[in-house]
Design an enzyme around this catalytic site. Sequence first.
Site, PDB file in Angstrom:
ATOM      1  N   THR A  90      60.479-118.755 -56.143  1.00 50.49           N
ATOM      2  CA  THR A  90      60.209-118.425 -57.547  1.00 50.49           C
ATOM      3  C   THR A  90      61.365-117.645 -58.168  1.00 50.49           C
ATOM      4  O   THR A  90      61.165-116.700 -58.926  1.00 50.49           O
ATOM      5  CB  THR A  90      58.876-117.655 -57.716  1.00 50.49           C
ATOM      6  OG1 THR A  90      57.908-118.149 -56.799  1.00 50.49           O
ATOM      7  CG2 THR A  90      58.322-117.838 -59.119  1.00 50.49           C
TER       8      THR A  90
ATOM      9  N   LYS B 208      64.318-128.996 -54.525  1.00 51.89           N
ATOM     10  CA  LYS B 208      62.862-128.862 -54.568  1.00 51.89           C
ATOM     11  C   LYS B 208      62.356-129.782 -55.673  1.00 51.89           C
ATOM     12  O   LYS B 208      62.957-129.847 -56.747  1.00 51.89           O
ATOM     13  CB  LYS B 208      62.527-127.403 -54.881  1.00 51.89           C
ATOM     14  CG  LYS B 208      61.079-127.126 -55.253  1.00 51.89           C
ATOM     15  CD  LYS B 208      60.838-125.626 -55.287  1.00 51.89           C
ATOM     16  CE  LYS B 208      59.489-125.304 -55.928  1.00 51.89           C
ATOM     17  NZ  LYS B 208      58.827-124.164 -55.299  1.00 51.89           N
TER      18      LYS B 208
ATOM     19  N   ARG C  54      56.691-113.134 -56.998  1.00 48.17           N
ATOM     20  CA  ARG C  54      55.643-113.152 -58.032  1.00 48.17           C
ATOM     21  C   ARG C  54      54.837-111.876 -58.063  1.00 48.17           C
ATOM     22  O   ARG C  54      53.894-111.759 -58.838  1.00 48.17           O
ATOM     23  CB  ARG C  54      54.677-114.307 -57.774  1.00 48.17           C
ATOM     24  CG  ARG C  54      55.343-115.637 -57.936  1.00 48.17           C
ATOM     25  CD  ARG C  54      54.347-116.751 -57.856  1.00 48.17           C
ATOM     26  NE  ARG C  54      55.074-117.954 -57.515  1.00 48.17           N
ATOM     27  CZ  ARG C  54      54.507-119.104 -57.237  1.00 48.17           C
ATOM     28  NH1 ARG C  54      53.199-119.221 -57.261  1.00 48.17           N
ATOM     29  NH2 ARG C  54      55.249-120.136 -56.939  1.00 48.17           N
TER      30      ARG C  54
ATOM     31  N   GLU D 152      58.801-118.847 -47.241  1.00 49.68           N
ATOM     32  CA  GLU D 152      59.317-118.678 -48.605  1.00 49.68           C
ATOM     33  C   GLU D 152      58.421-117.663 -49.284  1.00 49.68           C
ATOM     34  O   GLU D 152      57.271-117.941 -49.599  1.00 49.68           O
ATOM     35  CB  GLU D 152      59.291-120.020 -49.362  1.00 49.68           C
ATOM     36  CG  GLU D 152      59.757-119.893 -50.802  1.00 49.68           C
ATOM     37  CD  GLU D 152      59.568-121.174 -51.612  1.00 49.68           C
ATOM     38  OE1 GLU D 152      59.665-122.286 -51.050  1.00 49.68           O
ATOM     39  OE2 GLU D 152      59.289-121.059 -52.827  1.00 49.68           O
TER      40      GLU D 152
HETATM   41  C1  3PG Z   1      55.488-123.101 -55.460  1.00 51.65           C
HETATM   42  O1  3PG Z   1      55.844-122.039 -55.913  1.00 51.65           O
HETATM   43  O2  3PG Z   1      56.259-123.823 -54.846  1.00 51.65           O
HETATM   44  C2  3PG Z   1      54.111-123.570 -55.734  1.00 51.65           C
HETATM   45  O3  3PG Z   1      53.449-122.735 -56.609  1.00 51.65           O
HETATM   46  C3  3PG Z   1      53.263-123.742 -54.521  1.00 51.65           C
HETATM   47  O4  3PG Z   1      52.339-124.641 -54.932  1.00 51.65           O
HETATM   48  P1  3PG Z   1      50.890-124.746 -54.283  1.00 51.65           P
HETATM   49  O5  3PG Z   1      50.238-123.413 -54.462  1.00 51.65           O
HETATM   50  O6  3PG Z   1      50.220-125.822 -55.076  1.00 51.65           O
HETATM   51  O7  3PG Z   1      51.066-125.104 -52.828  1.00 51.65           O
END
Ligand code: 3PG
Length: 206
Positions: A69, A129, A45, A41
Amino acid sequence: MTMPESLIDRVPVVPVVVVDRVEDAVPIARALVDGGIPVIELTLRTPVALDAIERIATEVPEIFVGAGTIVSPQQAKEAAAAGAQFLVSPGSTPSLLRAMTDTGLPHLPGVATVSEVLGLLEAGYTEMKFFPAEAAGGAQFLGSIHSPVQAARFCPTGGISPANAAEYLALPNVGCVGGSWITPPAAVVARDWTRIAMLAAAASAF
Ligand code: 3PG
């Protein structure tokens, strides 16, 4: 709509990846495949994220590449055009759902409350999710809603690590977890693809 295929039963851990240098995208994807995790994934960002998705889709056909995202309808379109094979959003507004559905791609909208879960079930989704997992109630929240809301299944993400992944994965309503720990920024900066392959191998064994 119903999902064309399960997104959450493919691998135990979906790597949530941030790419700052587009040239890192393909080696990261190859390292994940080498470690036994053929799913990525790629989060939208950074300015290079769409290019990164395009390179992975072209050069590493053995990985299932998705865009994460997704926070605007336009991003859903752009990710699909770049070659994303699935989409993930931290939320589930009506316009996001419409835009993700319009791409024809399998997608995971995000939820953090029971009403949001019910809203997605009403819209035909059974996979979602759960974000931000640790901050929004963690494994205890998901365990508590399984009995009243049995149709919903989750990929919790946000604050998940090797220390708590197993607790989530033991829940009947969790198919996989998402996490960024498989591609630590220090390893990416150092181009330490071996380390990423090793972290993926450890994650694939959950
Ligand atoms: C996401 O976008 O799903 C999270 O920011 C990932 O979260 P983590 O960095 O705490 O694993």
